[in-house]
Design an enzyme around this catalytic site. Structure first.
Site: not given
Length: 224
Positions: A43, A114
């Site tokens: 992220d 991610e």
């Protein structure tokens, strides 16, 4: 693993990293770690790469940059990125998630995407991660046009159509195939009774979203 590496266009030196990135928490036992920690790192890497991409290419105020970045890194966008490489086919799931459609669940695919970013970053560095991420980002010209659409395509389509109050959008499911736990649905979206988009999915909702996305594309908007 070779097929997965071909799908993402990156070959790992440390093969334990993609194994972890593709392991959902429902699959975890004493021999496996889930991808949650990698998701956390991915992220941040994603945010840095997208922020730099926008900063270097768009001369707009900070608030505008923030809004564009939030669209590019939201769950809907990551889900669409994951779908482009068929990421769901490679994720390790527990039986419960497998049997309830987890392989195509938006949150699972977005989180796994991610985690893959983090795995590439740890294996090959920031430049390798940047090369992977930017393959999915829209061109600056598309971003500037304001016609890039993300996310809930049914809502987006409704907002477009509502500009003409007399127009009416409806959906229908003319076909469904497969066993009860693994069905494929076909959806049509209709404007005043006329089909303007078609789509398929593993749920009625997903099929309707795909149909709305096609309709938006046919109207001249670029969807991600």
């Amino acid at each position: 693993m070779n097929k997965f590496e071909e799908a993402i266009g990156y070959k790992f030196n440390n093969t334990s990293l993609p194994e972890e990135a593709l392991t959902h928490s429902s699959f975890v036992n004493g021999k496996h770690n889930s991808n949650e920690r990698l998701e956390f790192l991915g992220d941040s890497v994603l945010s840095v790469v997208v922020s730099k991409y926008l900063f270097l290419n768009l001369d707009v105020p900070e608030g505008k940059l923030t809004k564009i970045r939030s669209k590019l890194v939201c769950e809907d966008s990551l889900y669409s990125f994951a779908k482009k490489i068929n990421l769901g086919a490679y994720i390790k799931l527990g039986k419960g998630e497998e049997n309830t459609g987890g392989r195509d669940r938006k949150s699972i695919l977005a989180d796994a995407f991610e985690a893959v970013i983090a795995a590439i970053y740890l294996d090959g560095g920031l430049e390798a991660a940047r090369e992977f991420i930017t393959k999915f980002l829209p061109s600056i010209e598309t971003i500037k046009s304001g016609k890039l659409m993300f996310g809930d395509y049914k809502t987006i389509l409704q907002e477009i159509i509502q500009q003409n109050p007399e127009e009416r959008i409806t959906y229908e499911i003319p076909e469904e195939h497969g066993a009860a736990h693994n069905k494929t649905f076909t959806a049509n979206v209709l404007l005043n009774g006329q089909v303007i988009g078609k789509g398929t999915g593993n749920s009625k909702k997903e099929a309707e979203q795909a149909a709305a996305k096609e309709a938006i594309s046919l109207m001249g908007y670029e969807t991600n």
